[in-house]
Write a protein that holds these residues in place. Sequence first.
Motif, PDB file in Angstrom:
ATOM      1  N   SER A 270      37.899  27.532  -6.374  1.00  0.00           N
ATOM      2  CA  SER A 270      37.299  27.248  -5.077  1.00  0.00           C
ATOM      3  C   SER A 270      37.203  28.528  -4.259  1.00  0.00           C
ATOM      4  N   VAL A 271      36.108  28.643  -3.503  1.00  0.00           N
ATOM      5  CA  VAL A 271      35.935  29.811  -2.648  1.00  0.00           C
ATOM      6  C   VAL A 271      36.753  29.680  -1.359  1.00  0.00           C
ATOM      7  N   LEU A 272      37.317  28.503  -1.109  1.00  0.00           N
ATOM      8  CA  LEU A 272      38.108  28.304   0.102  1.00  0.00           C
ATOM      9  C   LEU A 272      39.445  29.043  -0.007  1.00  0.00           C
ATOM     10  N   ARG A 307      30.950  21.573  -4.041  1.00  0.00           N
ATOM     11  CA  ARG A 307      32.162  21.270  -4.803  1.00  0.00           C
ATOM     12  C   ARG A 307      33.216  20.642  -3.876  1.00  0.00           C
ATOM     13  N   GLY A 308      34.305  20.162  -4.470  1.00  0.00           N
ATOM     14  CA  GLY A 308      35.398  19.602  -3.698  1.00  0.00           C
ATOM     15  C   GLY A 308      35.166  18.144  -3.357  1.00  0.00           C
ATOM     16  N   VAL A 342      28.960  12.188   5.236  1.00  0.00           N
ATOM     17  CA  VAL A 342      29.485  12.367   3.875  1.00  0.00           C
ATOM     18  C   VAL A 342      30.864  13.026   3.814  1.00  0.00           C
ATOM     19  N   LEU A 343      31.531  13.184   4.935  1.00  0.00           N
ATOM     20  CA  LEU A 343      32.826  13.869   4.894  1.00  0.00           C
ATOM     21  C   LEU A 343      33.835  13.145   3.999  1.00  0.00           C
ATOM     22  N   HIS A 344      33.653  11.854   3.794  1.00  0.00           N
ATOM     23  CA  HIS A 344      34.603  11.065   3.010  1.00  0.00           C
ATOM     24  C   HIS A 344      34.204  10.961   1.540  1.00  0.00           C
ATOM     25  N   LEU A 345      33.134  11.634   1.132  1.00  0.00           N
ATOM     26  CA  LEU A 345      32.621  11.499  -0.236  1.00  0.00           C
ATOM     27  C   LEU A 345      33.008  12.687  -1.108  1.00  0.00           C
ATOM     28  N   ASP A 346      32.931  12.491  -2.449  1.00  0.00           N
ATOM     29  CA  ASP A 346      33.191  13.601  -3.373  1.00  0.00           C
ATOM     30  C   ASP A 346      31.873  14.311  -3.699  1.00  0.00           C
ATOM     31  N   TYR A 347      31.986  15.445  -4.392  1.00  0.00           N
ATOM     32  CA  TYR A 347      30.777  16.270  -4.593  1.00  0.00           C
ATOM     33  C   TYR A 347      29.771  15.613  -5.529  1.00  0.00           C
TER      34      TYR A 347
END
Length: 370
Positions: A270-272, A307-308, A342-347
């Motif tokens: 991850s880039v985070l 991603r994520g 979409v904050l609650h969704l997967d990639y």
Amino acid sequence: RLRLHDGKLIKDRRYHLRTYPNCFVAKELTDWLVEHKEAPDRESGIRLMQKLMDHYIIHHVCDEHSDYKDAKLLYRFRKDDGTFPLSKDVKVFMRGQSLYEKLVSMEESILKVREENSVKYQRTFLGSEMIDWLIQEGEVENRQEAVELGRALLEHGIIQHVSNRHHFFDSDILYQFWISFRRRRRLMELLNENSARALSESPDSPFCLRKLNPEPGNTSFLSVQTNKEIKVVSAVRRSSITSLSGNSNAYFSAPPTLVFPPVAECNPKSVLKRPVTNEELLSPGAPYVKKTLTIVGDAVGWGFVVRGGRPCHIQAVDPGGPAAAAGMKVCQFVFSVNGVYVLHLDYQTISSLIMTGPRTLVMEVMEAIE
């Protein structure tokens, strides 16, 4: 590749507790090639896939095998993991394809039937007319840049003067596209190409000028019938064919940093710098600003990777793609897609929303305040 995505041969697969996105099983693909008559037998299918490996089209997901083995091994198209090598030649070719598709889909296109020396040619354009159009559409900034682009397209065999006597000039000289980008070729042709000359002189070649009234015996000018356009589907991360837009020397620049690393990572880190929660993003006074991006996809895609999950983030952005042009950056968090929260969704779910939605993508992202 597009047909394999449609047929679900390319999908995320799990092996030894690790998930490999957008890959296929070599044995299953060989079966598919024979079943769909893309190859007459397994040996030919293996040779075809080896040819794609040799030209950096596909690779083993962990780069542990340099050859294509008809076994239960996982391979992937480099276009699906951002490792496809965008050389100068490939960039010019894809820029030409982008312009061609844009021109043929316009209602009042500058591509018209015109005549030179009593011979009619289909889908032609004047050099000065093309330059006016490039500037009007924002493809280039000025006439000099447009001439440089036209010369690059001509030198790479994408356009040419109708009788092949002139280079590209800002004048009333007549040109046309030399390549029929919409002609769908069969895979087996890859094993039968011995020379560019033999290819260009074939009546069924995509490298044929579409002359309306060919002279007898002049096979290099036989009419080419446009095939049905192939539906563009599959992954959100697709190298953009608008990579060359921008400064006048863009098509001579180095490849983007996202492509062609020495070894492709199976699961890119991850880039985070650290994990971020939804609560942190949405808390009052949080150091994040919301931005709205409008991204107009090109014929290949939008040019970014999500991603994520909960929240998802932007993992990679093609520097020359539509997303980058709209202001997208890595590490931004995806808040909404075409009005859907979409904050609650997967990639995977977000990717599906994007791919099944309209070509013009409206995304809200949250970006850390510097």
